[in-house]
Design an enzyme around this catalytic site. Structure first.
Site: not given
Ligand code: AHR
Length: 495
Positions: A27, A173, A292
């Site tokens: 990210e 999310e 995730e």
């Molecule tokens: O991985 C860190 C963050 O955690 C990501 O950006 C988000 O999708 C999640 O809340």
């Protein structure tokens, strides 16, 4: 000392191991991209600024699929900012993390990096501040050969062949109030269906992941999944789930038993997807993308509104312990146990941000403790997943009551059998394996991650303090407290 007994049979099949289970996540956040995977001027950077020391570790980790560019970041991202001549790219304020985004690294840099890493891309589109038109145009830029504005633009940017990206996330999310452009389940279900429809018009061969809940503890968990799928069932192929475990949120035993929670969360999402399937009278099944997951010391996290605006700040660079590594190994066991329906997994994240790989700007890259169970599971878990029959002494947790102190799963690939196991309790436990159903076996290596100090971490100065021990294999082994194990066998003659 009470014994744990594990019985395996080649007939106890769960399903095939999908290699996409061993994915990760890059990210635009903190130092994952900048001074993580990309650092022009670093002594180990290649001509395009990619850190080759990090690439070496990524290949060793065995990551198969990498989600990009977010995370929360994607929900306000304009993918066009990150393509084309580097000198023309705008410097923007990233609203997700309140950091400065130079856009020096973008889609085409990521795709070159993924090629060198040997990983399949999993691309996320912005459904926070944008919608179906921009998402479809991004698929066009990536996957069409030539003859349309977006495909020709990619060619102008020096990328002649299409990227041919198969796997796409419809936002990130979207149930979370922290998300830029968060939506209700109704709103998101409708936009996901419309974006998915448009994207598949561009390339009908792509696979789409709809956002499930950002955490099984969200107040809308399960209801969100049901509503979203009622709108988007026909357009999507997967539903996502995110699961982070904070060592400091509950009692320590509950943290060590985090996989109990992951098992229940996966089962709940699949039950909800199958409920909608029945309700809509569809035959297609929606599988799960755990896109995730990890250990995250979330209670130490400082929210973006409580920080100043910075350039590549060191965000959530958690130092992982031996216990954290055991929990990561156990979460992978839970994922393999669900391999019939859970076919995509992305550990979050890959470099610096709650990551198996850490770097210093201008300095070294090293393996955190959690690197080891991931790398070995990714390498050894192949073929078919087998579910063992297991009896183990109980351990008491504050959150889940009494749970088995030992957890395990196995994979069989031709003549190679591997058992993955953890002792999540604080007492040593002998493990007896009954493998008679396989005939004559030759024990191979027994890999162990354990330490007398379960809080030990690896650091830049001491990067290999926590690593794997190799012991002679067998069908009776002692599992030290808080330990992760991989036991290999070669089948010599059938029973
Ligand atoms: O991985 C860190 C963050 O955690 C990501 O950006 C988000 O999708 C999640 O809340």
């Amino acid at each position: 000392m009470t014994v744990a007994r594990l019985t395996l049979d080649p007939a106890f099949v769960v399903g095939p191991v999908d290699r996409r289970l061993f994915g990760s996540f890059v990210e635009h956040m903190g130092r994952c991209v900048y001074t993580g995977v990309f650092e022009p001027g670093h002594p180990r950077a290649d001509a395009g600024g990619l850190r080759t020391d990090v690439l070496d570790l990524v290949r060793e980790l065995g990551v198969t699929t990498v989600r990009y560019p977010g995370g929360n970041f994607v929900s306000a991202y304009r993918w066009e900012d990150g393509v084309g001549p580097a000198g023309d790219r705008p410097r923007r304020l990233d609203l997700a993390w309140r950091t400065l985004e130079s856009n020096a690294f973008g889609l085409n840099e990521f795709m070159r990096w993924a090629g060198l890493a040997g990983a399949e891309p999993m691309m996320a589109v912005n459904l926070g501040t944008r919608g179906p038109a921009e998402a479809a145009e991004l698929v066009e830029y990536c996957n069409l050969d030539a003859g349309t504005a977006a495909a020709d633009l990619r060619r102008e940017h020096g990328v002649a062949r299409p990227h041919d990206i198969r796997l796409w996330c419809l936002g990130n999310e979207m149930d979370g109030p922290w998300q830029i452009g968060s939506r209700t389940a109704e709103e998101y279900g409708r936009i996901a269906a419309r974006a998915g429809h448009a994207m598949k018009r561009v390339d009908p061969g792509i696979e789409l992941v709809a956002c499930g809940s950002s955490d099984a503890g969200m107040p809308t968990f399960a209801a969100w999944e049901a509503t979203v799928l009622e709108h988007a069932y026909d357009q999507v192929d997967y539903l996502s789930l995110h699961a982070y475990y904070d060592p400091e949120q509950y009692d320590e035993a509950s943290f060590r038993a985090s996989a109990v929670h992951l098992d229940a969360s996966i089962d709940a999402v699949l039950a909800t997807a199958d409920h909608v399937r029945a309700k809509l009278r569809r035959t297609k099944r929606i599988n799960l993308a755990l896109d995730e997951w990890n250990v995250w010391y979330k209670s130490r996290h400082v929210e973006p509104e409580n920080r100043g605006i910075e350039d590549n700040p060191a965000l959530i660079e958690d130092d992982f312990t031996v216990t954290d590594a055991m929990v990561v190994g156990n979460l992978l066991i839970s994922m393999l146990r669900h391999a019939d329906r859970l076919t995509v997994g992305c550990q979050a994240q890959l470099v610096n941000i709650i990551a198996p790989i850490r770097t210093l700007p201008g300095g070294p890259a090293w393996r955190q403790t959690i690197f080891h169970p991931f790398a070995r599971t990714a390498r050894l878990a192949r073929g078919t997943v087998l579910r063992p029959a297991l009896t183990a002494p109980p351990m008491t947790t504050g959150r889940y009551g009494d749970v088995p102190a030992v957890d395990a799963v196995a994979t069989l690939d031709g003549r190679d059998l591997t058992v993955f196991a953890v002792n999540r309790g604080t007492e040593p436990i002998p493990l007896r394996l009954d493998l008679r159903a396989f005939g004559v076996l030759r024990p191979g290596e027994h890999l162990v991650l354990a330490n007398a100090d379960p809080h030990l971490t690896n650091t830049a100065d001491n990067p290999d303090r926590v690593t794997l021990a190799v012991r002679p294999g067998g069908t009776e082994v002692l599992m030290p407290p808080v330990s992760w194990h991989a036991l290999s066998y070669v089948l010599m003659r059938e029973a």
